[in-house]
Motif scaffolding. Structure first.
Motif, mmCIF file in Angstrom:
data_model
loop_
_atom_site.group_PDB
_atom_site.id
_atom_site.type_symbol
_atom_site.label_atom_id
_atom_site.label_comp_id
_atom_site.label_asym_id
_atom_site.label_seq_id
_atom_site.Cartn_x
_atom_site.Cartn_y
_atom_site.Cartn_z
ATOM 1 N N ILE A 1 -42.307 12.823 14.451
ATOM 2 C CA ILE A 1 -43.577 12.354 15.009
ATOM 3 C C ILE A 1 -44.724 13.252 14.565
ATOM 4 O O ILE A 1 -45.814 12.775 14.232
ATOM 5 C CB ILE A 1 -43.487 12.292 16.549
ATOM 6 C CG1 ILE A 1 -42.482 11.218 16.977
ATOM 7 C CG2 ILE A 1 -44.855 12.008 17.166
ATOM 8 C CD1 ILE A 1 -42.189 11.190 18.462
ATOM 9 N N ALA A 2 -44.480 14.560 14.539
ATOM 10 C CA ALA A 2 -45.517 15.506 14.125
ATOM 11 C C ALA A 2 -45.945 15.245 12.686
ATOM 12 O O ALA A 2 -47.147 15.242 12.367
ATOM 13 C CB ALA A 2 -45.011 16.933 14.286
ATOM 14 N N PHE A 3 -44.993 15.015 11.788
ATOM 15 C CA PHE A 3 -45.345 14.764 10.396
ATOM 16 C C PHE A 3 -46.058 13.423 10.218
ATOM 17 O O PHE A 3 -46.945 13.293 9.372
ATOM 18 C CB PHE A 3 -44.093 14.831 9.515
ATOM 19 C CG PHE A 3 -43.738 16.226 9.090
ATOM 20 C CD1 PHE A 3 -44.461 16.872 8.100
ATOM 21 C CD2 PHE A 3 -42.698 16.905 9.694
ATOM 22 C CE1 PHE A 3 -44.155 18.166 7.712
ATOM 23 C CE2 PHE A 3 -42.366 18.203 9.315
ATOM 24 C CZ PHE A 3 -43.104 18.843 8.322
ATOM 25 N N LEU A 4 -45.687 12.432 10.996
ATOM 26 C CA LEU A 4 -46.402 11.157 10.945
ATOM 27 C C LEU A 4 -47.861 11.341 11.373
ATOM 28 O O LEU A 4 -48.776 10.759 10.775
ATOM 29 C CB LEU A 4 -45.710 10.125 11.840
ATOM 30 C CG LEU A 4 -44.390 9.543 11.321
ATOM 31 C CD1 LEU A 4 -43.743 8.661 12.387
ATOM 32 C CD2 LEU A 4 -44.617 8.746 10.039
ATOM 33 N N CYS A 5 -48.078 12.139 12.398
ATOM 34 C CA CYS A 5 -49.440 12.369 12.901
ATOM 35 C C CYS A 5 -50.305 13.085 11.868
ATOM 36 O O CYS A 5 -51.445 12.674 11.601
ATOM 37 C CB CYS A 5 -49.391 13.172 14.198
ATOM 38 S SG CYS A 5 -48.724 12.277 15.616
ATOM 39 N N VAL A 6 -49.787 14.161 11.291
ATOM 40 C CA VAL A 6 -50.602 14.913 10.340
ATOM 41 C C VAL A 6 -50.770 14.129 9.041
ATOM 42 O O VAL A 6 -51.812 14.219 8.373
ATOM 43 C CB VAL A 6 -50.024 16.321 10.072
ATOM 44 C CG1 VAL A 6 -50.010 17.140 11.348
ATOM 45 C CG2 VAL A 6 -48.636 16.254 9.469
ATOM 46 N N GLY A 7 -49.776 13.330 8.668
ATOM 47 C CA GLY A 7 -49.924 12.481 7.494
ATOM 48 C C GLY A 7 -51.028 11.455 7.681
ATOM 49 O O GLY A 7 -51.832 11.206 6.767
#
Length: 476
Positions: free
Chosen positions: A430-436
């Motif tokens: 989820i964190a990587f989806l958000c920053v992406g």
């Protein structure tokens, strides 16, 4: 570029190498430091953000200090402070000691990199700026390439303090090169130092960022956190009012009237916030969620920096062919997608797949940074360079700090909602989806650039009806 200009660029790269090596090594070592300090590694993001916050607070004064005391003198003192604090970090026995040493290290870094970059900007003509940035960036990017595997090796086979002590020999080389090849350039007429502006800007930056660190927490830290946020916001508003009235404010907000500089600040910040979370999230995901060793983690994460180096050799040609607007817009979207793909990783994902995805992502992120660094100074005159250098560097560090805080906040909030203590593998996804998504969103802002923005720097000729026109042509 002349041979002397190349040596100046390589000396600047030495300072950047220390800074990037330090940042990339620390991310790999956080789990080991957490075990020694008996802390959740996610909470150790303070060791990263405290350094970045110190950079942001002190960087605006770097241009004035360099103008007053000379670029060579300031650079040498800054390296000494940075290296001394690095030694202190290695001897830290608690999170408080480590954070304090990182703040001192940030003071040295705040003078070191902007002053070195200012010396380069004054030594190299604008027509060679992209080439000079490439000479600077390639050696500097060796830090993120060498850092993760070196940090993993030192943590696995020695101890984590060595990740800080390796700055000592690099710093000594930087001092030697600066002494031999740098001119001690000073400004002929220096305005009086803006003490009120410095206090207001430092209070604004410190209050907002440390407030963001404390406000989301539960317990007694919440109220002081919101209090710091309020103080920071009020100080920022007071500074904006002060800057309009002061003849030489420490952060010259009037530079934002220049469209290329303004885009590099606002759109560039949005891009950097997303990128800033990656050095924090990626090593933690590989070690905490997937159970890999520090060395294995380092041998995977370095591939992003390897991709960044590969891009540096084609960056000038890409900018000359496509121009700044197309390059920054499409590249931001591609970089965002490459980060979001990391969310699909799992503990069964083959290492070569991770290496390939990270390499490609680093490739496109590097082009974006090169373009941002060049376009931000494309339309500035010599008198504006020192003010713009401190301003730009401060905003960059603010963005990276916010990125780390956002990554840490996601990894703290999601487990809390499940009444758990540690982040799960899905939390990292989820964190990587958000920053992406954050990185990809910056493409919308870059798309608003004019077609011929930064043309004198990129070498790209905008056309009207298929006919090349000079930069002075008033047609749109």
């Amino acid at each position: 570029m002349t041979p002397r200009q190349r040596i100046v660029a390589l000396t600047v790269a030495c300072a950047l190498f220390m800074q990037t090596l330090d940042s990339s090594v620390l991310g790999t070592a956080l789990p080991a430091i957490g075990r020694d300090f008996d802390l959740d590694p996610v909470r150790l993001h303070l060791a990263m953000t405290s350094y970045l916050i110190a950079l942001a607070i002190f960087m605006p004064m770097s241009g004035w200090i360099a103008d007053r005391y000379g670029t060579r003198n300031v650079l040498r003192v800054a390296i000494v402070v940075f290296v001394g604090a690095s030694v202190g970090c290695g001897y830290s026995t608690s999170i408080l000691e480590l954070v304090l040493m990182r703040i001192v290290q940030g003071l040295g870094g705040a003078m070191m990199v902007p002053v070195a970059r200012l010396a380069l900007l004054r030594a190299v003509p604008k027509s060679s700026l992209v080439q000079a940035m490439t000479w600077v960036s390639v050696p500097a990017l060796l830090g993120p390439v060498v850092g993760p595997p070196l940090g993993g090796f030192l943590v696995t086979y020695a101890s984590w303090p060595w990740i800080f002590w390796i700055n000592v020999p690099i710093g000594l080389i930087g001092i030697l090169l600066a002494t031999i090849f740098f001119e001690n350039l000073r400004a002929p007429d220096i305005a009086k130092f803006d003490r009120i502006g410095f206090v207001l800007s430092a209070t604004a930056v410190g209050g907002i960022l440390f407030g963001l660190e404390l406000a989301p927490r539960s317990g007694t830290a919440t109220l002081p956190g919101y209090g710091l946020l309020a103080i920071g916001i009020i100080s920022a508003l007071l500074y904006a009012r002060h800057a309009r009235r002061h003849q030489a404010p420490i952060i010259d907000l009037s530079l934002l009237k220049i469209s290329t500089f303004r885009v590099s600040i606002f759109a560039g910040s949005l891009f950097r916030i997303g990128i800033g979370a990656i050095p924090f999230l990626l090593p933690l995901m590989l070690q905490q969620a997937y159970g890999r060793s520090a060395l294995s983690s380092g041998l995977i994460t370095f591939s992003a920096a390897a991709g960044a180096i590969a891009m540096k050799f084609v960056a000038p040609r890409a900018l000359a062919t496509a121009g700044f607007r197309k390059t920054l817009t499409w590249n931001a979207a591609i970089a965002g997608v490459s980060i979001a793909i990391v969310a699909a990783f799992s503990d069964t994902t083959p290492a070569f797949v991770m290496l390939l995805v990270l390499f490609v992502g680093g490739f496109f992120r590097s082009l974006q940074f090169t373009a941002l660094n060049a376009i931000g100074f494309a339309d500035l005159d010599d008198a504006q360079m020192s003010r713009a250098t401190g301003f730009s560097a401060m905003v960059q560090q603010l963005s990276l700090s916010i990125g780390v805080s956002i990554g840490a906040l996601i990894l703290q909030v999601l487990p809390y909602l499940r009444s758990e203590q540690t982040a799960a593998e899905s939390d990292y996804s989820i964190a990587f989806l958000c920053v992406g998504a954050l990185v990809a969103t910056s493409a919308l802002a870059f798309a608003r650039l004019e077609a011929d923005a930064g043309q004198a720097v990129s070498g790209h000729a905008a056309t009207v009806g298929g006919v090349n026109r000079p930069p002075s042509d008033p047609r749109t």
